[in-house]
Design a protein around this motif. Structure first.
Motif, mmCIF file in Angstrom:
data_model
loop_
_atom_site.group_PDB
_atom_site.id
_atom_site.type_symbol
_atom_site.label_atom_id
_atom_site.label_comp_id
_atom_site.label_asym_id
_atom_site.label_seq_id
_atom_site.Cartn_x
_atom_site.Cartn_y
_atom_site.Cartn_z
ATOM 1 N N SER A 59 0.880 -1.166 0.000
ATOM 2 C CA SER A 59 0.000 0.000 0.000
ATOM 3 C C SER A 59 0.911 1.207 0.000
ATOM 4 C CB SER A 59 -0.858 0.035 1.264
ATOM 5 O OG SER A 59 -1.644 -1.121 1.341
ATOM 6 N N TYR A 60 0.632 2.159 -0.888
ATOM 7 C CA TYR A 60 1.526 3.311 -0.966
ATOM 8 C C TYR A 60 0.834 4.498 -1.621
ATOM 9 C CZ TYR A 60 2.163 1.538 -5.749
ATOM 10 O OH TYR A 60 1.948 1.090 -7.035
ATOM 11 N N TYR A 61 1.445 5.642 -1.400
ATOM 12 C CA TYR A 61 0.981 6.899 -1.990
ATOM 13 C C TYR A 61 1.982 7.246 -3.090
ATOM 14 C CZ TYR A 61 0.229 11.933 -2.322
ATOM 15 O OH TYR A 61 -0.002 13.206 -2.785
ATOM 16 N N GLU A 62 1.503 7.688 -4.228
ATOM 17 C CA GLU A 62 2.424 8.027 -5.324
ATOM 18 C C GLU A 62 1.916 9.251 -6.067
ATOM 19 O OE1 GLU A 62 3.989 4.773 -7.758
ATOM 20 O OE2 GLU A 62 3.390 5.919 -9.529
ATOM 21 N N VAL A 63 2.832 10.179 -6.354
ATOM 22 C CA VAL A 63 2.449 11.388 -7.089
ATOM 23 C C VAL A 63 3.670 11.922 -7.844
ATOM 24 C CG1 VAL A 63 2.900 12.963 -5.133
ATOM 25 C CG2 VAL A 63 1.231 13.613 -6.891
ATOM 26 N N GLY A 64 3.430 12.496 -9.015
ATOM 27 C CA GLY A 64 4.520 13.106 -9.785
ATOM 28 C C GLY A 64 5.195 12.140 -10.738
ATOM 29 N N GLU A 65 6.083 12.712 -11.566
ATOM 30 C CA GLU A 65 6.864 11.926 -12.521
ATOM 31 C C GLU A 65 8.314 12.372 -12.453
ATOM 32 O OE1 GLU A 65 6.072 9.312 -14.200
ATOM 33 O OE2 GLU A 65 3.962 9.416 -13.591
ATOM 34 N N GLY A 66 9.232 11.417 -12.662
ATOM 35 C CA GLY A 66 10.656 11.773 -12.681
ATOM 36 C C GLY A 66 11.471 10.877 -11.774
ATOM 37 N N THR A 67 12.549 11.427 -11.254
ATOM 38 C CA THR A 67 13.448 10.676 -10.364
ATOM 39 C C THR A 67 12.676 10.229 -9.123
ATOM 40 O OG1 THR A 67 15.250 12.099 -11.082
ATOM 41 C CG2 THR A 67 15.642 10.802 -9.096
ATOM 42 N N PRO A 68 12.705 8.920 -8.797
ATOM 43 C CA PRO A 68 11.924 8.481 -7.637
ATOM 44 C C PRO A 68 12.554 8.867 -6.289
ATOM 45 C CG PRO A 68 12.893 6.578 -8.773
ATOM 46 C CD PRO A 68 13.305 7.794 -9.530
ATOM 47 N N ILE A 69 11.742 9.480 -5.450
ATOM 48 C CA ILE A 69 12.103 9.687 -4.040
ATOM 49 C C ILE A 69 11.181 8.774 -3.230
ATOM 50 C CG2 ILE A 69 12.225 11.298 -2.093
ATOM 51 C CD1 ILE A 69 12.653 13.586 -4.021
ATOM 52 N N VAL A 70 11.767 7.779 -2.574
ATOM 53 C CA VAL A 70 10.992 6.849 -1.746
ATOM 54 C C VAL A 70 11.093 7.322 -0.300
ATOM 55 C CG1 VAL A 70 10.767 4.458 -0.954
ATOM 56 C CG2 VAL A 70 11.316 4.928 -3.348
ATOM 57 N N VAL A 71 9.937 7.609 0.285
ATOM 58 C CA VAL A 71 9.870 8.221 1.612
ATOM 59 C C VAL A 71 9.475 7.174 2.652
ATOM 60 C CG1 VAL A 71 8.735 9.997 2.983
ATOM 61 C CG2 VAL A 71 9.185 10.420 0.563
ATOM 62 N N LEU A 72 10.242 7.109 3.757
ATOM 63 C CA LEU A 72 9.986 6.105 4.798
ATOM 64 C C LEU A 72 9.561 6.798 6.093
ATOM 65 C CD1 LEU A 72 13.109 3.834 4.121
ATOM 66 C CD2 LEU A 72 10.822 3.695 3.096
#
Length: 254
Positions: free
Chosen positions: A12-25
């Motif tokens: 389960s995750y939240y995702e928004v935007g396009e481009g270089t991935p920033i994975v937030v913990l």
């Protein structure tokens, strides 16, 4: 944030935007919404912000530790098809990001930590909250921030619910022991990942000297301070947090 929330199998995750991935913990008591400001800002700057829900209270007790969570993050990155990512973590999330970077350096282009555990043993709280005592929990929640008003009733209620759930209490204590066991002091000098350290000058959970120690031990780190700020800089001063992070990302070409 609801419209960008995705549930797919075990993730389960939240995702928004396009481009270089920033994975937030997120941290132990932290929700995905803690990073709303980061998501709103960087999703318009050429980054894809992805915030997975960590299985802090849902994994088997034997997998309730920093190392297993780091493996979970690696599996998630693989599932998303990302080659390399920028990892951003607060509190326990910072510790998981650090451990992940140690285990899977090839997956990490850059690392951002704020109020991170990993060096300082009482980062998980020196006295475990008394169950049932709402006022005590409220004071504890307020102490996380420089401005106690940031600890809204909603935040206090969430923490209160956790400490009154016996299974979650056991798992929280298991994680706290794991955080102490997985101290990063010996590993950090060998980790050459580009690292941005953003810290609240008034953090009572992981005091400023912890940030200084991270900076000293990590060979490729930059340290930034936010004044009148506690343990969750991205919540308490979202604009300043975003400005500093943006500045760093440009500086290191990420």
């Amino acid at each position: 944030m609801d419209k960008n929330y995705i549930k797919d199998g075990k993730y389960s995750y939240y995702e928004v935007g396009e481009g270089t991935p920033i994975v937030v913990l997120h941290g132990l008591m932290g929700g995905l919404s803690n990073f709303g400001g980061v998501a709103d800002y960087f999703s318009t700057k050429g980054y894809k912000i992805v915030i997975p829900e960590l299985p802090i209270y849902t994994q088997n007790i034997l997998k309730t530790n920093v190392k297993a969570f780091a493996k979970y993050v690696k599996d998630f990155i693989t599932y998303k098809g990302f080659d390399r990512v920028i990892l951003l973590g607060n509190s326990l999330g910072g510790h998981i990001a650090l451990y992940h970077s140690k285990m899977y350096p090839e997956k990490v282009a850059g690392l951002v930590i704020t109020g991170s555990s990993g060096l300082y043993e009482s980062a998980m709280g020196d006295s475990y909250p008394k169950r049932g005592d709402y006022e005590y929990i409220k004071k504890k929640a307020e102490a996380v921030f420089y401005d106690p008003n940031v600890a809204t009733k909603e935040i206090v209620d969430e923490v209160f619910a956790v400490v009154n759930d016996r299974i979650k209490v056991i798992k929280t204590l298991t994680i706290a022991k794991s955080a102490i066991r997985h101290n990063m002091a010996k590993d950090l000098p060998k980790m050459h990942v580009k690292t941005c350290i953003i810290w609240g000058k008034n953090d009572q959970v992981t005091p400023p000297e912890v940030a200084e120690e991270f900076h000293k031990l990590m060979p490729n780190s930059n340290l930034y301070w936010i004044d009148k700020c506690g343990h969750a800089a991205m919540m308490e001063h979202p604009d300043e947090f975003n400005r500093l992070l943006d500045e760093w990302l440009k500086e290191v070409h990420l």
